[in-house]
Design an enzyme around this catalytic site. Structure first.
Site, PDB file in Angstrom:
ATOM      1  CD  GLN A 106      -2.823  -1.203   2.394  1.00 20.75           C
ATOM      2  OE1 GLN A 106      -3.501  -0.207   2.614  1.00 20.75           O
ATOM      3  NE2 GLN A 106      -2.894  -2.300   3.152  1.00 20.75           N
ATOM      4  CG  HIS A 138       5.547  -4.822  -3.189  1.00 18.61           C
ATOM      5  ND1 HIS A 138       5.475  -5.964  -3.957  1.00 18.61           N
ATOM      6  CD2 HIS A 138       4.715  -3.916  -3.782  1.00 18.61           C
ATOM      7  CE1 HIS A 138       4.625  -5.766  -4.961  1.00 18.61           C
ATOM      8  NE2 HIS A 138       4.160  -4.530  -4.881  1.00 18.61           N
ATOM      9  CG  ASP A 181       4.955  -8.436 -11.678  1.00 15.95           C
ATOM     10  OD1 ASP A 181       6.141  -8.064 -11.554  1.00 15.95           O
ATOM     11  OD2 ASP A 181       4.252  -8.742 -10.695  1.00 15.95           O
ATOM     12  CE  LYS A 205       0.810  -8.750 -12.099  1.00 13.74           C
ATOM     13  NZ  LYS A 205       1.103  -9.442 -10.833  1.00 13.74           N
ATOM     14  CG  ASP A 231       6.687 -11.886  -7.665  1.00 11.32           C
ATOM     15  OD1 ASP A 231       7.191 -10.755  -7.506  1.00 11.32           O
ATOM     16  OD2 ASP A 231       5.502 -12.045  -8.023  1.00 11.32           O
ATOM     17  CB  THR A 239       0.578 -13.380 -10.262  1.00  7.16           C
ATOM     18  OG1 THR A 239      -0.416 -12.364 -10.102  1.00  7.16           O
ATOM     19  CG2 THR A 239       1.574 -12.927 -11.311  1.00  7.16           C
TER      20      THR A 239
END
Length: 318
Positions: A106, A138, A181, A205, A231, A239
């Site tokens: 977030q 992230h 991704d 994606k 990832d 995913t």
């Protein structure tokens, strides 16, 4: 090193074993004074709780190993109360060690009337702690939310070393490294370089809603290759499943996967689509025949040693 350093964790929590491994790594160096301290979480009948530092921390540099396996609400509450307790206890400095940094996804306002939760968490940490130590966050740009020191470790060196030692058969001439991704392309490229792999494939994606991948297209050829999908987080795993299915449809022989942080919120069904899957020990994991845990406690131990001796952290990743 002038000051005593103390590694702190809750013995009743799932971070205690991780903290012990970090402490043992520090103790084995025999260069500096390190202690292992306990945090007690006292619970009340109405659901409130109170952290208590059982070890004296006055004048000591504290590394608080927080439990990433807690629910997000409890993770934030315990982090807030414990770092405040450390400051109130007159420690020389406190570093919040967050193996998995919750709320990191977030990191922007993606729809009206919502919070940027990662920024709010940074504000809380800034108020009470002197720094953060985490791994494979992230979005590394979250560093910009902090006024205090923020160190984001990278797992690729230790993961590649683990694979070369424990599972060298994976690293073959026809290995292709894949990011599911575009956002993870730089991470996958770092793995490919250290694995000595020249082929990199990126998935693009499209989604109609969060957690649901409608289409995934690959840039690159995987026919006849072994594919290693990399990832940072496996949450529902949708995913990763889509990436594995598409890779096999396009002729991949074997499909392996690595994610630093294994949430597995939909269970371990995602593993059915992989020949082998690897995660780090940043979160507590249940055993599964296709799941292998790569320990990152040695990486954190080395980082804490370097921080306590004013040595470079970036040298760990050169």
């Amino acid at each position: 090193m002038q000051e005593t350093c103390i590694v702190l964790a809750d013995p009743s929590g799932k971070s205690w074993d991780f903290a012990n491994k970090i402490f043992q790594g520090l103790s084995n160096k025999n260069n500096g004074k390190y202690e292992l301290g306990e945090i007690e979480i006292k619970e009340f009948r109405d659901g409130e709780f109170k952290p208590r530092i059982k070890t004296s921390v006055r004048g000591k540099k504290c590394f608080y190993i927080h439990d990433s396996s807690l629910s997000p609400a409890m993770w934030l509450s315990q982090l807030t109360f414990t770092t405040q307790a450390l400051r109130k206890s007159s420690c020389a400095e406190s570093i919040a060690v967050l193996p998995y940094f919750r709320f990191a996804r977030q990191d922007r306002k993606d729809e009206p009337r919502t919070s940027i939760s990662a920024a709010a968490v940074a504000n809380i940490i800034d108020r009470y702690a002197n720094g953060v130590l985490t791994v494979d966050i992230h979005n590394p740009a979250i560093d910009g939310f902090f006024d205090t020191r923020f160190d984001n470790l990278q797992s690729f060196n230790i993961v590649v070393s683990y694979l070369k030692e424990k599972n060298p058969s994976i690293i073959s001439e026809n290995l292709v490294v894949m990011s599911p991704d575009a956002g993870g392309a730089a991470r996958a490229a770092a793995f490919a370089r250290r694995l000595g792999v020249g082929k990199l494939v990126v998935g693009y994606k499209s989604r109609k809603e969060a957690g649901q991948v409608d289409q995934l297209k690959l840039t690159g050829d995987v026919a006849g290759a072994d594919v290693f999908i990399v990832d940072d987080i496996v949450d529902s795993g949708n995913t990763l499943v889509k990436a594995s299915v598409v890779a096999r449809e396009q002729g991949a022989k074997r499909v392996f996967g690595f994610c630093t942080h294994g949430l597995f919120t939909n269970g371990h069904q995602v593993l059915d689509h992989f020949d082998k899957f690897y995660v780090a020990d940043t979160l507590s994991q249940k055993q599964h025949e296709k799941l292998e845990i790569i320990p990152l406690a040695p990486l954190f131990s080395e980082a804490i040693y370097r921080m306590s001796h004013a040595d470079s952290l970036s040298a760990l990743f050169d």
